[in-house]
Scaffold this motif. Structure first.
Motif, mmCIF file in Angstrom:
data_model
loop_
_atom_site.group_PDB
_atom_site.id
_atom_site.type_symbol
_atom_site.label_atom_id
_atom_site.label_comp_id
_atom_site.label_asym_id
_atom_site.label_seq_id
_atom_site.Cartn_x
_atom_site.Cartn_y
_atom_site.Cartn_z
ATOM 1 N N PRO A 417 0.975 -1.390 -0.264
ATOM 2 C CA PRO A 417 -0.001 0.559 -0.331
ATOM 3 C C PRO A 417 1.063 1.444 0.137
ATOM 4 O O PRO A 417 0.803 2.019 -0.530
ATOM 5 N N THR A 418 1.827 1.382 0.710
ATOM 6 C CA THR A 418 2.973 2.301 0.638
ATOM 7 C C THR A 418 3.692 2.851 -0.701
ATOM 8 O O THR A 418 3.769 3.841 -1.525
ATOM 9 N N PHE A 419 3.799 1.418 -1.181
ATOM 10 C CA PHE A 419 4.552 1.932 -2.849
ATOM 11 C C PHE A 419 3.957 2.028 -3.352
ATOM 12 O O PHE A 419 4.019 2.813 -4.694
ATOM 13 N N LYS A 420 2.300 2.303 -3.325
ATOM 14 C CA LYS A 420 1.655 2.349 -4.322
ATOM 15 C C LYS A 420 1.165 3.931 -4.700
ATOM 16 O O LYS A 420 1.390 4.130 -5.580
ATOM 17 N N ARG A 421 1.400 4.665 -3.425
ATOM 18 C CA ARG A 421 1.820 5.809 -4.313
ATOM 19 C C ARG A 421 2.673 6.080 -4.833
ATOM 20 O O ARG A 421 2.748 7.912 -4.859
ATOM 21 N N TYR A 422 4.077 5.378 -4.736
ATOM 22 C CA TYR A 422 4.526 6.252 -5.898
ATOM 23 C C TYR A 422 4.870 4.804 -6.903
ATOM 24 O O TYR A 422 6.228 4.633 -7.946
ATOM 25 N N HIS A 423 4.097 5.190 -7.866
ATOM 26 C CA HIS A 423 3.662 4.047 -8.950
ATOM 27 C C HIS A 423 4.959 4.817 -10.063
ATOM 28 O O HIS A 423 4.403 3.737 -10.819
ATOM 29 N N GLY A 424 4.605 6.077 -9.887
ATOM 30 C CA GLY A 424 5.829 6.059 -11.080
ATOM 31 C C GLY A 424 7.363 6.388 -11.234
ATOM 32 O O GLY A 424 7.493 6.166 -12.109
#
Length: 438
Positions: A417-424
């Motif tokens: 879930p934390t990594f999802k914020r940095y999908h780019g």
């Protein structure tokens, strides 16, 4: 095998004639109408309860209890979700229960329950029994063919060899350990041995049941793990080995912390500390209790236990450490101290301690390394060092997949879930895809 059952409420529905979520909602509505109330529960609400997203409030729990025909006193005494039907209590200690506990553990092979069944009340009661009840003499029969001592020697030697294998090889030994445990149980049950041989067999059963419990725990099979540790504690108590029993209580406590119930860990660890003398064992017990205090936000208690863990670990001992804690090292102290600091919001200090522990950890402990890497990744994410966190997480996932460590993979998934914020960011989409496939 069908899908695992991941919540006690889902299992309770199954025990009630495979009652559907909609069917439970209907029963709750009927119970509410009898009380002149409105239920408000529907299939969606029940699904959230069974996926650990929400807990039913006290009114909803009373309606569930009435729908499932559970006494209200159980709801108030045991708390959610441990009052639900199918949430077993551990078997009590005593020679009369040793074989029963071992047999129950072995029968969990096909059990689909993946939720923890022993809550804070049950574990506190079990640890209090362990502290207060003196072991009885091991009963013997000696009216048939006695247990072959060469067989006992062989079982002890092969068990020691299997447990000393490198982590990557131990993933293939679970069935061998299960077979050894079944054989030892078969030897214990008739009682055709001297008291000295009986003690060896009970110690071997405790060791094997403890190891088999860890195999289940690493696979996420928490019900089976708890049953095996109950058997291990019963066997260790029958053999009169306090240190080994303390180790089993610490395993229960670690599982509670892992499953987000740190309060349940405190009492077993406190009881174990009262009755354990070896400094390495005490260091590990203090460290695990510090983890529980940190998760509960109890800052002062956590720091007291971390200080005690360090003092004990630096204390010289005449005797070698018990086998269940012989791996305990300054690396474990550093990393778990870092995880405590992370829970307490001291991110920078936490990162330094985890990094220190990672440098000290020997390469032979791959599973531990995989877990420590996820702790490091979590601290890096909190410090917003995303690219470094991605590299550490990928390393942990690579290692976990190579050694078959499902528990490590679960820890990595919790970072998603934390990594999802940095999908780019380059590499994040690839990591998310791997986690979906893992």
């Amino acid at each position: 095998m069908s899908d695992p059952i991941r919540h006690p409420l889902a299992y309770a529905r199954q025990l009630c004639g495979n009652l559907s979520q909609t069917g439970l909602a209907v029963r709750m509505d009927q119970a509410a109408r009898r009380r002149g109330l409105r239920s408000g529960a529907d299939k969606q609400a029940i699904s959230k309860w069974e996926n650990w997203i929400k807990e039913p409030n006290s009114d909803s729990q009373l309606l569930i209890a009435e729908a499932l025909d559970v006494p209200i006193a159980d709801v108030e005494l045991l708390g959610w979700p441990y009052w639900l039907p199918g949430c077993d209590s551990p078997l009590p200690l005593g020679s009369a229960y040793t074989v029963q506990a071992l047999r129950e553990a072995q029968r969990t092979a096909m059990d689909r329950r993946n939720f923890m069944t022993f809550g804070a009340v049950a574990l506190a009661g079990l640890s209090a029994q362990w502290a207060a009840i003196e072991p009885e003499r091991i009963s013997t029969v000696l009216d048939g063919r006695r247990v072959d001592l060469e067989l006992v020697d062989w079982l002890e030697e092969t068990t020691a060899k299997l447990t000393s294998l490198p982590t990557e090889q131990r993933q293939h030994t679970a069935k061998l350990m299960d077979a050894h445990l079944a054989t030892v149980t078969d030897l214990i049950e008739p009682g055709n041995y001297t008291e000295a041989t009986g003690r060896r067999l009970h110690l071997l059963a405790a060791s094997l049941a403890g190891i088999c419990g860890w195999h289940r725990f690493d696979q996420g099979r928490h019900y089976a793990a708890g049953k095996h540790w109950n058997a291990a504690l019963t066997s260790a108590h029958a053999a009169g080995d306090r240190d080994l029993g303390a180790g089993v209580l610490s395993d229960f406590a670690y599982q509670s912390i892992w499953l987000g119930d740190p309060k349940a860990a405190v009492e077993p660890l406190s009881q174990a500390l009262i009755h354990t003398r070896h400094p390495t064992a005490r260091s590990l017990l203090f460290l695990r209790r510090a983890r529980a205090h940190a998760a509960l936000g109890e800052r002062a208690a956590c720091h007291r236990d971390l200080s005690a863990a360090e003092t004990e670990l630096l204390t010289d001992a005449v005797d070698p450490a018990p086998r269940w804690c012989s791996w305990m090292s300054t690396a474990d102290l550093a990393v778990d101290s870092g995880q405590c600091l992370l829970d307490l919001g001291r991110t920078e200090e936490a990162h330094a301690r985890i990094d220190e522990g990672m440098r000290l950890l020997p390469r032979s402990r791959d599973k531990t390394r995989g877990i420590f890497l996820t702790y490091e990744a979590r601290s890096l994410l909190r410090a917003c060092e995303i690219e470094q966190a991605l590299a550490v997480t990928t390393e942990s996932l690579d290692l976990a997949e190579r050694i078959g460590a499902g528990r490590c993979i679960t820890l990595v998934r919790e970072l998603a879930p934390t990594f999802k914020r940095y999908h780019g960011i380059d590499g994040v989409p690839e990591l998310m895809e791997r986690l979906r496939a893992a």
